[in-house]
Design a protein around this motif. Structure first.
Motif, PDB file in Angstrom:
ATOM      1  N   LYS A 135     -73.126 -68.272  -8.310  1.00 38.11           N
ATOM      2  CA  LYS A 135     -72.832 -68.148  -9.639  1.00 38.11           C
ATOM      3  C   LYS A 135     -70.825 -68.011 -10.118  1.00 38.11           C
ATOM      4  CE  LYS A 135     -76.849 -67.282 -12.070  1.00 38.11           C
ATOM      5  NZ  LYS A 135     -77.419 -68.578 -12.742  1.00 38.11           N
ATOM      6  N   PRO A 136     -70.488 -67.145  -8.736  1.00 36.90           N
ATOM      7  CA  PRO A 136     -69.074 -66.970  -9.337  1.00 36.90           C
ATOM      8  C   PRO A 136     -67.948 -68.190  -9.083  1.00 36.90           C
ATOM      9  CG  PRO A 136     -70.048 -65.242  -8.550  1.00 36.90           C
ATOM     10  CD  PRO A 136     -70.886 -66.202  -7.872  1.00 36.90           C
ATOM     11  N   PHE A 137     -68.760 -69.019  -8.526  1.00 35.53           N
ATOM     12  CA  PHE A 137     -67.573 -70.174  -7.656  1.00 35.53           C
ATOM     13  C   PHE A 137     -68.703 -71.497  -8.355  1.00 35.53           C
ATOM     14  CE2 PHE A 137     -68.770 -66.719  -4.232  1.00 35.53           C
ATOM     15  CZ  PHE A 137     -67.438 -66.800  -4.231  1.00 35.53           C
ATOM     16  N   ILE A 138     -68.954 -71.865 -10.190  1.00 34.77           N
ATOM     17  CA  ILE A 138     -69.406 -72.522 -10.051  1.00 34.77           C
ATOM     18  C   ILE A 138     -67.353 -73.371 -11.138  1.00 34.77           C
ATOM     19  CG2 ILE A 138     -70.394 -73.890 -12.550  1.00 34.77           C
ATOM     20  CD1 ILE A 138     -72.458 -71.869 -11.986  1.00 34.77           C
ATOM     21  N   GLN A 139     -67.307 -72.276 -11.628  1.00 33.07           N
ATOM     22  CA  GLN A 139     -65.731 -73.330 -11.586  1.00 33.07           C
ATOM     23  C   GLN A 139     -64.207 -73.332 -11.876  1.00 33.07           C
ATOM     24  OE1 GLN A 139     -65.568 -73.689 -14.808  1.00 33.07           O
ATOM     25  NE2 GLN A 139     -67.834 -73.044 -16.291  1.00 33.07           N
ATOM     26  N   PRO A 140     -64.160 -72.257 -10.342  1.00 32.90           N
ATOM     27  CA  PRO A 140     -63.066 -72.411  -9.585  1.00 32.90           C
ATOM     28  C   PRO A 140     -63.128 -74.194  -8.990  1.00 32.90           C
ATOM     29  CG  PRO A 140     -64.035 -70.313  -9.190  1.00 32.90           C
ATOM     30  CD  PRO A 140     -65.022 -71.126 -10.183  1.00 32.90           C
ATOM     31  N   SER A 141     -61.980 -74.307  -8.702  1.00 34.08           N
ATOM     32  CA  SER A 141     -61.857 -75.535  -7.688  1.00 34.08           C
ATOM     33  C   SER A 141     -61.733 -75.591  -6.385  1.00 34.08           C
ATOM     34  CB  SER A 141     -60.598 -76.059  -8.798  1.00 34.08           C
ATOM     35  OG  SER A 141     -60.533 -78.211  -7.695  1.00 34.08           O
ATOM     36  N   ALA A 142     -62.453 -76.711  -5.278  1.00 33.42           N
ATOM     37  CA  ALA A 142     -62.018 -76.215  -3.926  1.00 33.42           C
ATOM     38  C   ALA A 142     -61.407 -77.308  -3.343  1.00 33.42           C
ATOM     39  CB  ALA A 142     -63.422 -75.368  -3.114  1.00 33.42           C
ATOM     40  N   PRO A 143     -61.139 -76.679  -2.391  1.00 35.19           N
ATOM     41  CA  PRO A 143     -59.866 -78.519  -1.584  1.00 35.19           C
ATOM     42  C   PRO A 143     -60.865 -79.735  -1.348  1.00 35.19           C
ATOM     43  CG  PRO A 143     -59.553 -76.543  -0.345  1.00 35.19           C
ATOM     44  CD  PRO A 143     -59.627 -76.118  -1.684  1.00 35.19           C
ATOM     45  N   ASP A 144     -60.655 -80.464  -1.229  1.00 36.80           N
ATOM     46  CA  ASP A 144     -61.628 -81.531  -0.922  1.00 36.80           C
ATOM     47  C   ASP A 144     -61.783 -81.646   1.135  1.00 36.80           C
ATOM     48  OD1 ASP A 144     -62.644 -81.713  -3.555  1.00 36.80           O
ATOM     49  OD2 ASP A 144     -61.704 -83.175  -3.303  1.00 36.80           O
ATOM     50  N   LEU A 145     -62.556 -82.567   1.537  1.00 39.14           N
ATOM     51  CA  LEU A 145     -62.567 -82.602   2.489  1.00 39.14           C
ATOM     52  C   LEU A 145     -61.637 -83.896   2.562  1.00 39.14           C
ATOM     53  CD1 LEU A 145     -66.239 -82.334   3.801  1.00 39.14           C
ATOM     54  CD2 LEU A 145     -63.680 -80.878   4.658  1.00 39.14           C
ATOM     55  N   PRO A 146     -60.409 -84.129   3.953  1.00 40.72           N
ATOM     56  CA  PRO A 146     -60.476 -85.503   3.626  1.00 40.72           C
ATOM     57  C   PRO A 146     -60.591 -87.179   4.099  1.00 40.72           C
ATOM     58  CG  PRO A 146     -60.080 -84.568   5.690  1.00 40.72           C
ATOM     59  CD  PRO A 146     -60.573 -83.638   5.071  1.00 40.72           C
ATOM     60  N   ALA A 147     -60.447 -87.827   3.569  1.00 39.71           N
ATOM     61  CA  ALA A 147     -60.886 -89.398   3.358  1.00 39.71           C
ATOM     62  C   ALA A 147     -59.766 -89.906   4.243  1.00 39.71           C
ATOM     63  CB  ALA A 147     -61.303 -89.565   2.659  1.00 39.71           C
ATOM     64  N   ILE A 148     -60.258 -91.488   4.903  1.00 39.85           N
ATOM     65  CA  ILE A 148     -59.629 -92.331   5.508  1.00 39.85           C
ATOM     66  C   ILE A 148     -58.963 -93.506   4.474  1.00 39.85           C
ATOM     67  CG2 ILE A 148     -58.938 -93.771   7.265  1.00 39.85           C
ATOM     68  CD1 ILE A 148     -60.445 -91.619   9.173  1.00 39.85           C
ATOM     69  N   PRO A 149     -57.783 -93.993   3.942  1.00 38.81           N
ATOM     70  CA  PRO A 149     -58.158 -94.961   2.946  1.00 38.81           C
ATOM     71  C   PRO A 149     -57.924 -96.373   3.859  1.00 38.81           C
ATOM     72  CG  PRO A 149     -56.035 -94.123   3.157  1.00 38.81           C
ATOM     73  CD  PRO A 149     -56.791 -92.544   4.732  1.00 38.81           C
ATOM     74  N   PHE A 150     -59.191 -97.535   4.598  1.00 36.14           N
ATOM     75  CA  PHE A 150     -59.369 -97.837   4.980  1.00 36.14           C
ATOM     76  C   PHE A 150     -59.268 -99.364   3.936  1.00 36.14           C
ATOM     77  CE2 PHE A 150     -62.352 -95.917   7.578  1.00 36.14           C
ATOM     78  CZ  PHE A 150     -61.833 -95.821   9.094  1.00 36.14           C
ATOM     79  N   GLY A 151     -58.938 -98.763   2.547  1.00 39.01           N
ATOM     80  CA  GLY A 151     -59.059 -99.830   1.692  1.00 39.01           C
ATOM     81  C   GLY A 151     -57.213-100.232   1.321  1.00 39.01           C
ATOM     82  N   ALA A 152     -56.009 -98.791   2.098  1.00 42.97           N
ATOM     83  CA  ALA A 152     -55.167 -99.145   1.804  1.00 42.97           C
ATOM     84  C   ALA A 152     -54.864-100.845   1.449  1.00 42.97           C
ATOM     85  CB  ALA A 152     -54.238 -98.166   2.186  1.00 42.97           C
ATOM     86  N   TRP A 153     -55.028-101.212   1.876  1.00 43.40           N
ATOM     87  CA  TRP A 153     -54.510-102.806   2.292  1.00 43.40           C
ATOM     88  C   TRP A 153     -54.623-103.582   1.009  1.00 43.40           C
ATOM     89  CZ3 TRP A 153     -58.196-106.881   0.434  1.00 43.40           C
ATOM     90  CH2 TRP A 153     -58.942-106.022   1.183  1.00 43.40           C
ATOM     91  N   SER A 154     -55.227-103.135  -0.262  1.00 40.27           N
ATOM     92  CA  SER A 154     -55.740-104.086  -1.052  1.00 40.27           C
ATOM     93  C   SER A 154     -54.607-103.129  -2.012  1.00 40.27           C
ATOM     94  CB  SER A 154     -57.262-103.981  -1.713  1.00 40.27           C
ATOM     95  OG  SER A 154     -57.574-104.532  -2.772  1.00 40.27           O
TER      96      SER A 154
END
Length: 308
Positions: A116-135
């Protein structure tokens, strides 16, 4: 560029991107359950493990600022749930299905209480690889933005498929899952093997929960899992306990889950919400199609309670 400007090509593109995003927790939970069931035990408590893993990952990521520490926390929480399940189920006349349901409710309730105390706070995301950066098209970029956990899950599915057939650990797991008597004759302790398998399965389910809270949808809410832990059990049966089959089935489930948003993205405004039920309908169809009173499930471990 507006979502409707790429026309009907937006539907398969959105389904592709959605299948990758939605399938990732299915991959980890189903692979974990495949390991557990290969040992001759079923764990229906993975829904609770998934939810508690999502909460643990989000809470630790908020407090430390590191999504990777959150991921480790989720894996550890899942490991503890799995070991607890395995420890209880080793006692005589204990039904692993009933214990799994109890732990599903316990894990979910525990997650809601501590989360319940963590519904509002924002957490950092896991990283992603931009395979679509060519577009230059935002929709293509979004569809091909692949989280690292998806790639890890694909590699893990291939490794487990190989390991089940070509390693001593894989042989031990299969022997224990097929016959406890044969395992004891080989000097193995079935309870110990099943305890370890259930723990590993729980850890992978916890990682699946971390993906939900730290990447997609990327927040902590009490309804975050939407029954994915239970659907993964049906997915394992559909895949016939084959890790590569689990990966393919997870993509199928993910594509079904992405169908509603895909139609919405190209301007379908009436009835698209019915397609949001596609994963649940698919689960029901699979369970009916794979159930028969006159024949056993192909590839099912002999000691698995659902095959007896």
């Amino acid at each position: 560029m507006d979502a409707t400007e790429i026309g009907l090509w937006g539907v398969p593109l959105a389904i592709l991107g959605g299948a990758i995003r939605v399938s990732t927790p299915f991959i980890f939970v189903s692979l974990g359950e495949a390991i557990t069931e290969r040992s001759g035990r079923i764990n229906l408590g993975l829904e609770g493990t998934l939810v508690f893993g999502a909460m643990s990952a989000y809470a630790v990521a908020v407090m430390t600022g590191s999504p990777w520490l959150g991921l480790l926390a989720a894996a550890f929480a899942g490991l503890c749930f799995g070991l607890f399940h395995g420890w209880i189920c080793k006692f005589p006349k204990v039904n692993d299905i009933a214990i799994g349901i109890a732990l599903m409710l316990f894990g979910s309730g525990l997650a809601f209480f501590f989360g319940k105390p963590f519904i509002q706070p924002s957490a950092p995301d896991l990283p992603a690889i931009p395979f679509g950066a060519w577009s230059d098209i935002p929709q293509v970029q979004a569809a091909l933005d692949v989280n690292v956990l998806f790639l890890i899950g694909a590699a893990l599915a291939a490794f487990l498929w190989w390991a089940f057939r070509n390693t001593r650990a894989g042989l031990i797991l299969r022997v224990v899952g097929d016959s406890s008597d044969a395992a004891r004759a080989m000097g193995l302790n079935p309870n110990t093997v099943r305890l370890a398998a259930t723990g590993v399965g729980g850890a992978l389910a916890g990682i699946g929960g971390a993906y939900l809270s730290l990447y997609y949808p990327g927040s902590w809410t009490e309804g975050i899992s939407s029954g994915q832990g239970l659907m993964a059990v049906a997915l394992v049966i559909f895949a016939r306990w084959n890790p590569l089959g689990c990966f393919a089935a997870a993509l199928l489930f993910g594509g079904a889950g992405a169908l509603g948003p895909a139609l919405q993205s190209v301007g379908v405004t009436q009835g698209y919400y019915l397609f949001y039920a596609a994963p649940y309908i698919l689960t029901l169809v699979i369970m009916i199609a794979t159930s028969s009173p006159s024949r056993s499930l192909a590839g099912a471990p002999g000691e698995l309670s659902i095959t007896k």
